[in-house]
Write an enzyme that holds these catalytic residues in place. Sequence first.
Site, short mmCIF file in Angstrom:
data_model
loop_
_atom_site.label_atom_id
_atom_site.label_comp_id
_atom_site.label_asym_id
_atom_site.label_seq_id
_atom_site.Cartn_x
_atom_site.Cartn_y
_atom_site.Cartn_z
N GLU A 138 27.63 42.43 34.97
CA GLU A 138 28.84 42.39 34.30
C GLU A 138 28.96 42.42 32.86
OE1 GLU A 138 31.01 38.76 35.86
OE2 GLU A 138 30.37 39.28 38.00
N GLU A 205 37.10 45.91 38.83
CA GLU A 205 37.69 44.98 39.59
C GLU A 205 39.00 44.18 38.87
OE1 GLU A 205 35.25 41.80 40.66
OE2 GLU A 205 36.64 40.46 41.71
O1 KIV Z 1 29.89 39.88 43.64
C1 KIV Z 1 30.51 40.64 44.49
O2 KIV Z 1 30.66 40.52 45.65
C2 KIV Z 1 30.99 41.71 43.61
C3 KIV Z 1 32.01 42.68 44.25
C4 KIV Z 1 33.32 42.03 44.71
C5 KIV Z 1 32.19 43.73 43.47
O3 KIV Z 1 30.70 41.74 42.48
#
Ligand code: KIV
Length: 289
Positions: A138, A205
Site C-alpha cells: 500500500e 480502493e
Molecule cells: O487485503 C485485501 O483483501 C485487499 C483488497 C481488498 C484489495 O487489499
Amino acid sequence: MSTTFQLDTATSRANPTPAPMKRLTVPAIRQRKVGGATAEPVVVLTAYTARQAQLLDAHCDVLLVGDSLGQVIYGLPSSVPVTLEMMAAHGAAVVRGSYHSVVVVDMPFGSYEGSPEQAFASAARLLKETGCAAIKLEGGEAMAPTVEFLVSRGIPVMGHVGLTPQAVNVLGGYNARGRSKAEAAKIVADAKALDDAGAFAIVIEGVVEPIAIEVTRAVGCPTIGIGASAQCDGQVLVTEDMLGMFDRVPRFVKRYEAIAEVISGAAEKYAGEVRARIFPGIEQTYQPK
Ligand code: KIV
C-alpha cells in the site's frame, strides 16, 4: 468440472495440476492493457485457503492473498496486526490450491515501510516460502522508490492507492477518498509514481468514480478497482463479501450468494439431528462384516 483435485502427495510439491496448463504470468497481466485500453478486464478475487483457491482459480486471473484475512479469518479489528508469518502460511496454501491464476500476496503493515531493504527481505521471504508470483503493498509516492528497488531486483509489485486500510489510523476510518481537489490530485500523483516505478498493476480502493477513471487513464499499467469504477481495467472483491458471509454489506460490494444463511442452516440441521440421535445414521457408521 470437479474442483477437488488429486494432491500429489508422492512428491514434496503437492501442487494440484488437473490438466497440463501454464499458470498466467505477471507480464501477461501487465500486457492486458495496450495503448491505454484493456480489452479483457482482469478478474481478481481474494483467497486465503487451499480449498478456496481450488474453487476460485479457474474463474480468475489473479488470486490475491489479501491482508484483509486479518478481519475475515482471524477476527481482528483491522489489518494492522497481521504478520508476515500469517501471510506466508496463507499464501503457500493458496499457491498449493491453484494452478492457473497469478497469486499475489499482500505485504503486511510494518514489513516494508522502513526501507527498500526491509521491503526486499520481506518480499523475498514471501516469494520463497509461498511460491507466489508477486507481492502487493500500500502507498503511493512515498513507496515509489521501494517499488523500483523491488522490481529491479526481480520482485513484481502490485500497488494500492486511494483508501489504504493499513493507514486507517492516519485516515481515521474507511471512508471513500478523493472528494476534495487536493485528495484527488494526490491519488492521481500516487498512482503515476507507482506506474513510473514499475508496478505491474495498481489497486484503486474506495475512490470517487471520476478519480478512479482519471487514474485509469493516467497510468500505463492495469488498474484494479474495488469501490472505484467499472472503467477500471479489472475488479477485485473480498470473496467472503461477494459470497454474502457477513451481515454488513458495504456499498461497493455486490453479493452473488447468501452463503452465511446456507452455513447457518446446515449447522442448525446438524445440531437438531445430533440432539435427536438421528446423526450418525447407518450409512455413516462402521458395521461388523
Ligand atoms: O487485503 C485485501 O483483501 C485487499 C483488497 C481488498 C484489495 O487489499
